[in-house]
Design an enzyme around this catalytic site. Structure first.
Site, PDB file in Angstrom:
ATOM      1  N   SER A   7       0.868  -1.183   0.000  1.00  0.00           N
ATOM      2  CA  SER A   7       0.000   0.000   0.000  1.00  0.00           C
ATOM      3  C   SER A   7       0.900   1.227   0.000  1.00  0.00           C
ATOM      4  O   SER A   7       2.083   1.141   0.342  1.00  0.00           O
ATOM      5  CB  SER A   7      -0.923  -0.011   1.210  1.00  0.00           C
ATOM      6  OG  SER A   7      -0.180  -0.153   2.412  1.00  0.00           O
ATOM      7  N   HIS A  69      -6.936   9.814   5.805  1.00  0.00           N
ATOM      8  CA  HIS A  69      -6.468  10.061   7.183  1.00  0.00           C
ATOM      9  C   HIS A  69      -7.385  11.112   7.808  1.00  0.00           C
ATOM     10  O   HIS A  69      -7.896  11.999   7.129  1.00  0.00           O
ATOM     11  CB  HIS A  69      -5.041  10.609   7.180  1.00  0.00           C
ATOM     12  CG  HIS A  69      -4.010   9.621   6.736  1.00  0.00           C
ATOM     13  ND1 HIS A  69      -2.741   9.586   7.250  1.00  0.00           N
ATOM     14  CD2 HIS A  69      -4.058   8.619   5.823  1.00  0.00           C
ATOM     15  CE1 HIS A  69      -2.046   8.621   6.680  1.00  0.00           C
ATOM     16  NE2 HIS A  69      -2.825   8.028   5.795  1.00  0.00           N
ATOM     17  N   ASP A 101      -0.883  15.739  15.824  1.00  0.00           N
ATOM     18  CA  ASP A 101       0.151  16.415  16.617  1.00  0.00           C
ATOM     19  C   ASP A 101      -0.390  17.711  17.216  1.00  0.00           C
ATOM     20  O   ASP A 101      -1.505  18.127  16.912  1.00  0.00           O
ATOM     21  CB  ASP A 101       1.362  16.712  15.726  1.00  0.00           C
ATOM     22  CG  ASP A 101       2.207  15.465  15.523  1.00  0.00           C
ATOM     23  OD1 ASP A 101       2.389  14.721  16.512  1.00  0.00           O
ATOM     24  OD2 ASP A 101       2.664  15.245  14.396  1.00  0.00           O
ATOM     25  N   TYR A 139       3.823   2.725  16.898  1.00  0.00           N
ATOM     26  CA  TYR A 139       5.171   3.280  17.046  1.00  0.00           C
ATOM     27  C   TYR A 139       6.172   2.247  17.555  1.00  0.00           C
ATOM     28  O   TYR A 139       6.279   2.010  18.758  1.00  0.00           O
ATOM     29  CB  TYR A 139       5.093   4.511  17.973  1.00  0.00           C
ATOM     30  CG  TYR A 139       4.165   5.547  17.386  1.00  0.00           C
ATOM     31  CD1 TYR A 139       4.637   6.473  16.466  1.00  0.00           C
ATOM     32  CD2 TYR A 139       2.789   5.529  17.671  1.00  0.00           C
ATOM     33  CE1 TYR A 139       3.773   7.368  15.851  1.00  0.00           C
ATOM     34  CE2 TYR A 139       1.921   6.421  17.075  1.00  0.00           C
ATOM     35  CZ  TYR A 139       2.420   7.339  16.157  1.00  0.00           C
ATOM     36  OH  TYR A 139       1.566   8.214  15.538  1.00  0.00           O
ATOM     37  N   ALA A 146       4.740   8.905  24.811  1.00  0.00           N
ATOM     38  CA  ALA A 146       4.549   7.646  25.552  1.00  0.00           C
ATOM     39  C   ALA A 146       5.435   7.617  26.793  1.00  0.00           C
ATOM     40  O   ALA A 146       6.576   8.090  26.754  1.00  0.00           O
ATOM     41  CB  ALA A 146       4.899   6.466  24.660  1.00  0.00           C
ATOM     42  N   PHE A 210      13.796  13.998  10.486  1.00  0.00           N
ATOM     43  CA  PHE A 210      12.466  13.601  10.956  1.00  0.00           C
ATOM     44  C   PHE A 210      12.578  12.522  12.040  1.00  0.00           C
ATOM     45  O   PHE A 210      11.890  12.574  13.059  1.00  0.00           O
ATOM     46  CB  PHE A 210      11.621  13.101   9.774  1.00  0.00           C
ATOM     47  CG  PHE A 210      10.185  12.856  10.167  1.00  0.00           C
ATOM     48  CD1 PHE A 210       9.316  13.926  10.350  1.00  0.00           C
ATOM     49  CD2 PHE A 210       9.702  11.569  10.385  1.00  0.00           C
ATOM     50  CE1 PHE A 210       8.001  13.711  10.740  1.00  0.00           C
ATOM     51  CE2 PHE A 210       8.399  11.345  10.776  1.00  0.00           C
ATOM     52  CZ  PHE A 210       7.535  12.424  10.955  1.00  0.00           C
ATOM     53  N   HIS A 259       3.645  -0.967   3.898  1.00  0.00           N
ATOM     54  CA  HIS A 259       3.011   0.316   3.579  1.00  0.00           C
ATOM     55  C   HIS A 259       4.119   1.332   3.291  1.00  0.00           C
ATOM     56  O   HIS A 259       4.949   1.608   4.162  1.00  0.00           O
ATOM     57  CB  HIS A 259       2.168   0.773   4.781  1.00  0.00           C
ATOM     58  CG  HIS A 259       1.408   2.044   4.536  1.00  0.00           C
ATOM     59  ND1 HIS A 259       0.324   2.118   3.691  1.00  0.00           N
ATOM     60  CD2 HIS A 259       1.553   3.289   5.053  1.00  0.00           C
ATOM     61  CE1 HIS A 259      -0.169   3.353   3.692  1.00  0.00           C
ATOM     62  NE2 HIS A 259       0.566   4.086   4.508  1.00  0.00           N
TER      63      HIS A 259
END
Ligand code: FAD
Length: 292
Positions: A7, A69, A101, A139, A146, A210, A259
């Site tokens: 995908s 999304h 975010d 993640y 987290a 990133f 993906h």
């Protein structure tokens, strides 16, 4: 080793030039027969209309299964559900449901006073409509919000229990990072498929920046390899080798779905997919709408 299901993720264009690039990307990748493609939703909901337009245009003109999304940032519950309803009206049956975010200028995510407070709330509301297959983010290296890896996995379990049927991961550089995460998910009782998110690296500087911002590990050997390859004018070749090897390692470890984060740059993704044994098929003629 079976051929993987694949995908692709695209982002909605903000300029005419970017529209051409998206179109070129879809044209290059649609023949690779993706299970689905997804279109991102700009940070803070900034591409609400553009995402909708891109999702419907790709679905209509290419007959691809498009997942839209959707985040809860800066919107009331009613507004968010209106967007979901508009997707359903446009024939969209899959949503990648995310918290999102922090809005621009803010350090941390803060819910809109009348908005969804978390991804779990959004997933519950979308699941209650019965109109969508829901995918969520995951993640392999803990999300910056987290408490630790286990907390992250337990939160993912809550998202699945709320109605998501699969998760797509943030990108990572080593297959072992994914396998450790997958093992932990299984241990915590997650049975839904976890699809690794793959970033074909078209710019090492960008990928590294990133990754560091996300708190992900950047292996020193990879940094050295990309730096050397760039010096020798072979960055693209090294990127192809690295990404193909990463995918191959994942497939050897039992992964069945990949993906790809295309960043609307199709060529490296296409080369990797071909190297994995997937050949392009002729797509049916475009069903372009008649210009009045
Ligand atoms: P969540 O999983 O809900 O939260 C992130 C982490 O914070 C959790 O793993 C958990 O550890 C912790 N956490 C959050 N809330 C709680 C709580 N109440 N209790 C305990 N722990 C909590 N961003 C966009 O703006 N647009 C996009 O289109 C987009 N697409 C993405 C697609 C994928 C596949 C991925 C992985 C990310 C995408 N993102 C996108 C980025 C995403 O919005 C950010 O990573 C965001 O910070 C987290 O969203 P989430 O839904 O994954 O959050």
């Amino acid at each position: 080793m079976a051929t993987p299901r694949i995908s692709f993720e695209f982002f909605p264009p903000q300029t005419l030039d970017a529209s051409f690039r998206l179109w070129e990307t879809v044209q290059a990748l649609a023949p690779m027969q993706p299970e689905f493609v997804s279109v991102t939703y700009g940070a803070g909901g900034t591409t609400r209309k553009l995402t909708h337009e891109a999702v419907t245009a790709i679905g209509k003109n290419y007959g691809l299964n498009v997942a839209a999304h959707l985040t809860c940032v800066d919107a009331t519950r009613a507004e968010t559900m209106e967007i979901a309803a508009a997707y359903a009206d446009a024939g969209v049956t899959e949503i990648v449901a995310l918290r999102g975010d922090a809005p621009k200028g803010a350090e941390r995510f803060t819910a809109h006073p009348d908005g969804f407070a978390s991804s779990v709330e959004l997933i519950e509301a979308l699941a209650a409509t019965g109109k969508f297959k829901l995918r969520v983010g995951a993640y392999p290296e803990p999300h910056p919000d987290a408490a630790d890896t286990l907390a992250d996995v337990r939160w993912l379990k809550r998202k699945i229990d709320a109605g998501a049927t699969s998760a797509i991961t943030q990108f990572f550089f080593d297959a072992d990072t994914f396998f450790r995460f997958r093992d932990l998910c299984v241990k915590e009782g997650i049975t839904a498929p976890i699809i690794p998110g793959i970033l074909p690296i078209t710019s090492w500087a960008g990928a590294k920046k990133f990754a560091l911002r996300c708190g992900s590990d950047v292996p020193a050997r990879l940094d050295e390899a990309f730096t050397t390859a760039a010096r020798d004018g072979r960055e693209e070749l090294y990127a192809l080798a690295h990404c193909t090897q990463l995918c191959d390692n994942l497939l050897q470890g039992g992964v069945e779905d990949l993906h790809f984060y295309t960043l609307n740059r199709p060529h490296l993704t296409r080369e990797v997919v071909r190297a994995l044994g997937i050949q392009p098929e002729l797509v049916p003629e475009l069903v372009l709408e008649k210009v009045a």
